[in-house]
Write a protein that holds these residues in place. Structure first.
Motif, PDB file in Angstrom:
ATOM      1  N   VAL A   8       9.484   1.457  -2.791  1.00 18.50           N
ATOM      2  CA  VAL A   8      10.473   0.450  -2.417  1.00 18.50           C
ATOM      3  C   VAL A   8       9.910  -0.930  -2.704  1.00 18.50           C
ATOM      4  N   THR A   9      10.761  -1.800  -3.215  1.00 18.56           N
ATOM      5  CA  THR A   9      10.413  -3.204  -3.428  1.00 18.56           C
ATOM      6  C   THR A   9      11.314  -4.054  -2.553  1.00 18.56           C
ATOM      7  N   LEU A  10      10.717  -4.944  -1.808  1.00 18.99           N
ATOM      8  CA  LEU A  10      11.452  -5.823  -0.903  1.00 18.99           C
ATOM      9  C   LEU A  10      11.281  -7.261  -1.383  1.00 18.99           C
ATOM     10  N   ARG A  11      12.401  -7.949  -1.585  1.00 16.15           N
ATOM     11  CA  ARG A  11      12.339  -9.334  -2.073  1.00 16.15           C
ATOM     12  C   ARG A  11      13.460 -10.149  -1.425  1.00 16.15           C
ATOM     13  N   SER A  12      13.338 -11.460  -1.533  1.00 18.74           N
ATOM     14  CA  SER A  12      14.318 -12.366  -0.940  1.00 18.74           C
ATOM     15  C   SER A  12      14.984 -13.217  -2.010  1.00 18.74           C
ATOM     16  N   GLY A  54       0.816  -1.203   0.000  1.00 22.83           N
ATOM     17  CA  GLY A  54       0.000   0.000   0.000  1.00 22.83           C
ATOM     18  C   GLY A  54       0.850   1.253   0.000  1.00 22.83           C
ATOM     19  N   THR A  55       0.239   2.378   0.352  1.00 27.69           N
ATOM     20  CA  THR A  55       0.926   3.666   0.420  1.00 27.69           C
ATOM     21  C   THR A  55       1.038   4.089   1.875  1.00 27.69           C
ATOM     22  N   TYR A  56       2.244   4.502   2.270  1.00 27.86           N
ATOM     23  CA  TYR A  56       2.540   4.815   3.662  1.00 27.86           C
ATOM     24  C   TYR A  56       3.262   6.152   3.783  1.00 27.86           C
ATOM     25  N   GLY A  57       3.377   6.608   5.041  1.00 26.15           N
ATOM     26  CA  GLY A  57       4.187   7.776   5.323  1.00 26.15           C
ATOM     27  C   GLY A  57       5.665   7.427   5.296  1.00 26.15           C
ATOM     28  N   VAL A  58       6.503   8.440   5.258  1.00 28.35           N
ATOM     29  CA  VAL A  58       7.938   8.235   5.054  1.00 28.35           C
ATOM     30  C   VAL A  58       8.662   7.663   6.259  1.00 28.35           C
ATOM     31  N   GLY A  59       7.966   7.454   7.375  1.00 27.53           N
ATOM     32  CA  GLY A  59       8.594   6.869   8.553  1.00 27.53           C
ATOM     33  C   GLY A  59       8.378   5.380   8.692  1.00 27.53           C
ATOM     34  N   GLN A  60       7.704   4.756   7.729  1.00 26.29           N
ATOM     35  CA  GLN A  60       7.330   3.352   7.859  1.00 26.29           C
ATOM     36  C   GLN A  60       8.531   2.415   7.720  1.00 26.29           C
ATOM     37  N   PRO A  61       8.909   1.671   8.776  1.00 18.65           N
ATOM     38  CA  PRO A  61       9.960   0.660   8.629  1.00 18.65           C
ATOM     39  C   PRO A  61       9.435  -0.561   7.877  1.00 18.65           C
ATOM     40  N   LEU A  62      10.358  -1.405   7.426  1.00 17.36           N
ATOM     41  CA  LEU A  62      10.015  -2.659   6.772  1.00 17.36           C
ATOM     42  C   LEU A  62      10.260  -3.801   7.749  1.00 17.36           C
ATOM     43  N   ASP A  63       9.422  -4.840   7.671  1.00 16.89           N
ATOM     44  CA  ASP A  63       9.542  -5.983   8.576  1.00 16.89           C
ATOM     45  C   ASP A  63       9.796  -7.266   7.800  1.00 16.89           C
ATOM     46  N   ALA A  64      10.593  -8.149   8.400  1.00 14.80           N
ATOM     47  CA  ALA A  64      10.762  -9.506   7.882  1.00 14.80           C
ATOM     48  C   ALA A  64      10.592 -10.460   9.055  1.00 14.80           C
ATOM     49  N   ASP A  77      20.676 -28.678   7.572  1.00 17.15           N
ATOM     50  CA  ASP A  77      19.413 -29.169   6.990  1.00 17.15           C
ATOM     51  C   ASP A  77      18.377 -28.076   6.747  1.00 17.15           C
ATOM     52  N   MET A  78      18.758 -26.803   6.822  1.00 19.36           N
ATOM     53  CA  MET A  78      17.790 -25.734   6.599  1.00 19.36           C
ATOM     54  C   MET A  78      18.230 -24.856   5.426  1.00 19.36           C
ATOM     55  N   HIS A  79      17.297 -24.663   4.488  1.00 26.55           N
ATOM     56  CA  HIS A  79      17.532 -23.835   3.314  1.00 26.55           C
ATOM     57  C   HIS A  79      16.407 -22.810   3.199  1.00 26.55           C
ATOM     58  N   GLY A  80      16.678 -21.775   2.445  1.00 30.65           N
ATOM     59  CA  GLY A  80      15.685 -20.735   2.259  1.00 30.65           C
ATOM     60  C   GLY A  80      14.534 -21.176   1.380  1.00 30.65           C
ATOM     61  N   ALA A  81      13.347 -20.653   1.676  1.00 31.97           N
ATOM     62  CA  ALA A  81      12.157 -20.938   0.874  1.00 31.97           C
ATOM     63  C   ALA A  81      11.842 -19.748  -0.025  1.00 31.97           C
ATOM     64  N   ALA A  82      10.977 -19.975  -1.000  1.00 30.79           N
ATOM     65  CA  ALA A  82      10.503 -18.879  -1.850  1.00 30.79           C
ATOM     66  C   ALA A  82       9.660 -17.929  -1.006  1.00 30.79           C
ATOM     67  N   SER A  83       9.654 -16.660  -1.351  1.00 29.81           N
ATOM     68  CA  SER A  83       8.857 -15.678  -0.621  1.00 29.81           C
ATOM     69  C   SER A  83       8.188 -14.725  -1.600  1.00 29.81           C
ATOM     70  N   THR A  84       7.134 -14.081  -1.137  1.00 29.08           N
ATOM     71  CA  THR A  84       6.387 -13.141  -1.970  1.00 29.08           C
ATOM     72  C   THR A  84       6.974 -11.743  -1.823  1.00 29.08           C
ATOM     73  N   PRO A  85       7.386 -11.114  -2.913  1.00 29.40           N
ATOM     74  CA  PRO A  85       7.934  -9.746  -2.815  1.00 29.40           C
ATOM     75  C   PRO A  85       6.878  -8.765  -2.314  1.00 29.40           C
ATOM     76  N   LEU A  86       7.353  -7.644  -1.793  1.00 28.22           N
ATOM     77  CA  LEU A  86       6.477  -6.607  -1.266  1.00 28.22           C
ATOM     78  C   LEU A  86       6.848  -5.277  -1.906  1.00 28.22           C
ATOM     79  N   LYS A  87       5.834  -4.515  -2.331  1.00 24.99           N
ATOM     80  CA  LYS A  87       6.090  -3.185  -2.875  1.00 24.99           C
ATOM     81  C   LYS A  87       5.280  -2.152  -2.100  1.00 24.99           C
ATOM     82  N   LEU A  88       5.952  -1.093  -1.662  1.00 27.47           N
ATOM     83  CA  LEU A  88       5.304  -0.004  -0.946  1.00 27.47           C
ATOM     84  C   LEU A  88       5.541   1.307  -1.679  1.00 27.47           C
ATOM     85  N   GLU A  89       4.558   2.192  -1.577  1.00 29.51           N
ATOM     86  CA  GLU A  89       4.704   3.567  -2.057  1.00 29.51           C
ATOM     87  C   GLU A  89       4.714   4.484  -0.841  1.00 29.51           C
ATOM     88  N   PHE A  90       5.375   5.622  -0.966  1.00 30.02           N
ATOM     89  CA  PHE A  90       5.411   6.598   0.116  1.00 30.02           C
ATOM     90  C   PHE A  90       4.820   7.914  -0.357  1.00 30.02           C
TER      91      PHE A  90
END
Length: 416
Positions: free
Chosen positions: A212-216, A148-158, A226-239
């Protein structure tokens, strides 16, 4: 006696990529050994992996060796997986052996292209394709907030589905989480809140009207036993606009700024002694037109208990701090602090504030006698940590010079 030096440089030419077992067209009849297409180097190189339908163990390093036929040597090896990621490796000085230096990804297909040359300098090529077995245990990453669209102070979470405690594994995770901001943001960093939660913010606020686009890039990458990374869904935000609200608890006035310009000053009331509003910068978490506020939900009872219908409520902490309409205390707005921690204003002003604020905008309280907004756990308090302290929460940047990433530091080392 004069000797002609051996020519090691290989002229660029079109490569004919083929599946294992099929070679490229042999060199033509030109006397110049570099004039033809690369010949099939099947007789010159050997792989420790076998092409076929049976996947191989990703924990087994990939190795390519030269058989020494016709004085041939390996000049280059490129191993690329399904996602276009190159496998790091090392070629011996003699050109007789290449081996991977990092674990192979799990559940992917690799295409390995080997370039060779014989004693005359003629180029050869061989290609192998193989698959690796799927991971037994997957590390999944979920990004936030919602698109979505956010203010310029919005942090990103993982958020991770499994704990990551090892420093090297944390660094690997950080390196694979790609934050692509437009326009480009010069400095930003991840900060580990705990073993399963990471938060990202730039050094300064996001530029107004940026995205900003966030991807893995973790899919298939080995992270631990025995642990490997999985596929993830990218995230796009507007400010949106740069909205900054300054709440002065001592003067009982609020200043509303948009893109650096003051657009409104509003009389307010904040928390009274014993219930003082927290100092510091808070990020707007959401808005509700109507909220039923009761004292017992935040541990307030007895003579201080309240049960009120509240309108035009903008939330800034999870523990229940809002900016909202407070018509019952209008006589104190601009003069005294009489609330239980929220910022109150007239109904008309609260409605205006509500319509002009969005998630991710910044609300900073100053000159309160209350505690400071915590960095984590009660909303977004990331901006209350200075940049040096924030970097110390990164497995990649901790202890590095400000303004340089580990890659920059390596690139700028003096030559010896």
């Amino acid at each position: 006696m004069s000797h002609t030096p051996r020519l090691w440089t290989v002229v660029s030419c079109s490569l004919l990529v083929a599946s294992f077992g099929a070679g490229a067209t042999a060199c033509g009849g030109d006397d110049n050994p570099l004039s033809g297409h690369p010949y099939d180097a099947a007789a010159q190189v050997a792989f420790n992996q076998t092409a076929g339908s049976r996947p191989v163990d990703p924990d087994r390093p990939l190795e390519v060796t030269a058989k020494g036929v016709d004085g041939s040597r390996i000049t280059d090896v490129t191993a690329v997986d399904t996602h276009g990621r190159r496998l790091a490796g090392e070629l011996s000085a003699k050109g007789d052996r290449w081996h991977s230096t990092v674990p192979l990804a799990a559940g992917v297909r690799y295409t390995v292209t080997v370039a060779t040359e014989d004693e005359r300098g003629a180029p050869g090529q061989r290609t192998l394709s193989f698959e690796t077995t799927p991971a037994k245990k997957l590390l999944k990453v979920e990004f936030g907030p919602e698109e979505g669209t956010y203010g310029v102070g919005q942090p990103l979470d993982a958020t991770l589905n499994e704990p990551v405690t090892d420093k090297a594994a944390r660094a690997l995770v950080e390196r694979a989480l790609v934050v692509d901001a437009k326009p480009h943001v010069l400095e930003g960093a991840w900060h580990w809140i705990d073993d399963t939660h990471i938060q990202y913010r730039p050094k300064d606020y996001w530029p107004a009207h940026s995205s900003v686009t966030l991807r893995s890039n973790l899919e298939g990458i080995k992270i631990g036993d025995d642990m490997h990374g999985a596929a993830s869904t990218p995230l796009k935000l507007e400010f949106g606009d740069r909205v900054e609200v300054i709440t002065n608890a001592a003067s009982h006035w609020m200043t509303f700024k948009r893109n650096g310009e003051v657009v409104s000053s509003l009389p307010i009331t904040t928390g009274k002694p014993g219930f003082a509003t927290r100092n510091g910068t808070k990020v707007v978490l959401g808005k509700q037109y109507f909220v039923r506020m009761r004292g017992d939900t935040v541990g307030i009872g007895g003579s201080e208990y309240y049960n009120l219908p509240v309108y035009w409520a903008t939330r800034v902490t999870w523990s229940g701090e809002y900016v909202h309409a407070a018509p019952w205390s209008i006589g104190s707005h601009g003069y005294a602090n009489v609330s239980h921690g929220c910022t109150g204003m007239s109904t008309g002003n609260a409605a205006w504030f509500y319509e002009n604020i969005r998630e991710g905008d910044l609300v900073t309280v100053v000159n309160s006698i209350g505690d400071w907004m915590p960095t984590f756990g009660n909303g977004y308090g990331a901006w209350n940590l200075d940049w040096k302290e924030w970097r110390e929460g990164s497995a990649l940047l901790k202890g590095t010079q400000e303004g340089r990433s580990p890659v920059d530091s390596a690139r700028l080392r003096p030559q010896v």
